[in-house]
Design an enzyme around this catalytic site. Structure first.
Site, short mmCIF file in Angstrom:
data_model
loop_
_atom_site.label_atom_id
_atom_site.label_comp_id
_atom_site.label_asym_id
_atom_site.label_seq_id
_atom_site.Cartn_x
_atom_site.Cartn_y
_atom_site.Cartn_z
N SER A 45 10.66 -0.53 2.71
CA SER A 45 9.94 -1.19 3.79
C SER A 45 9.82 -2.70 3.59
O SER A 45 9.37 -3.40 4.51
CB SER A 45 8.54 -0.60 3.95
OG SER A 45 7.68 -1.06 2.94
N LYS A 52 2.78 -4.96 0.35
CA LYS A 52 2.92 -5.37 1.74
C LYS A 52 2.49 -6.83 1.92
O LYS A 52 1.81 -7.41 1.08
CB LYS A 52 2.03 -4.50 2.64
CG LYS A 52 2.46 -3.04 2.75
CD LYS A 52 3.71 -2.88 3.58
CE LYS A 52 4.05 -1.41 3.75
NZ LYS A 52 4.41 -0.78 2.48
#
Length: 224
Positions: A144, A182
């Site tokens: 991701s 993230k």
């Protein structure tokens, strides 16, 4: 063989004992080694104790005894008095071939959050990649963050911190049980954790659900 930081701490303790007869406090050791937290000092002390370079004296606060020094340790030199460091002082970068060992805390998801990491091993890292502060490493699992150049199997080098600015890549601990890598952003009253892959959606949490555990300082990649 001692790491650079272990050797530096051992010499600092030995010098202080030679000067005053009293071992330095953990706060003094943290400042002398430019570490961000005392937990880094605890790990270095434990490593030196395991290698039989020092021992803790029982029933005495701040009591450390140096049992031996590395065979090639330079003799102690009394430091000359110098002027205080100017506000814009920046220490010289470490030698390019200087390697340090930092904790390797297993795998972290760069996709869906996985279980929070635990201590498991160490990773040898060029000191020039780290800069100031206390660091640890995580092996990246998932895709991701590929658009940020972070690939599955990379080692993320993380500087410990509990605060982050919008747009920084952080290790976020969610509900004290799951950790993920993230982009960190604030969105109104919520915290948004953004992937760097258009195939994944942002994750939104109440601020009380998210604790920043560090931010990305560098990457190591293996080429098989």
């Amino acid at each position: 063989m001692l790491t650079h930081k272990q050797h530096e701490l051992l010499c600092f303790i030995n010098d202080r004992l030679a000067d005053t007869g009293v071992s330095p406090s953990f706060e003094e050791m943290k400042e002398a080694l430019d570490l961000r937290s005392k937990s880094g000092v605890h790990r270095l002390i434990s490593a030196l104790e395991e290698r039989a370079f020092i021992r803790r004296l029982p029933n005495r606060a701040r009591a450390l005894e140096v049992l031996r020094m590395p065979e090639r340790a330079e003799p102690k030199k009394r430091a000359a008095k110098v002027d205080p460091k100017p506000d814009n002082f920046r220490p010289a970068p470490p030698p390019a071939n200087d390697v340090v060992e930092i904790p390797l805390h297993g795998r972290i998801a760069a996709g869906v959050p996985i279980e929070a990491f635990e201590d498991s091993a160490t990773l040898a890292v060029p000191a020039a990649l780290l800069g100031m502060g206390d660091h640890y490493a995580l092996e990246v699992a998932g895709d991701s963050m590929v658009e940020a150049g972070i690939l599955d199997g990379d080692y993320a080098l993380i500087r410990r911190t509990e605060v982050a600015r919008d747009g920084e890549i952080v290790v976020a601990l969610i509900d004290d049980s799951e950790a993920t890598l993230k982009y960190f952003r604030r969105e109104g009253t919520m915290v948004r954790l953004d992937p760097a892959n258009r195939a994944y959606d942002p994750q939104r949490y109440h601020p009380k659900q998210v604790r920043v555990q560090g931010k990305l300082a560098g990457l190591l990649r293996r080429y098989d």
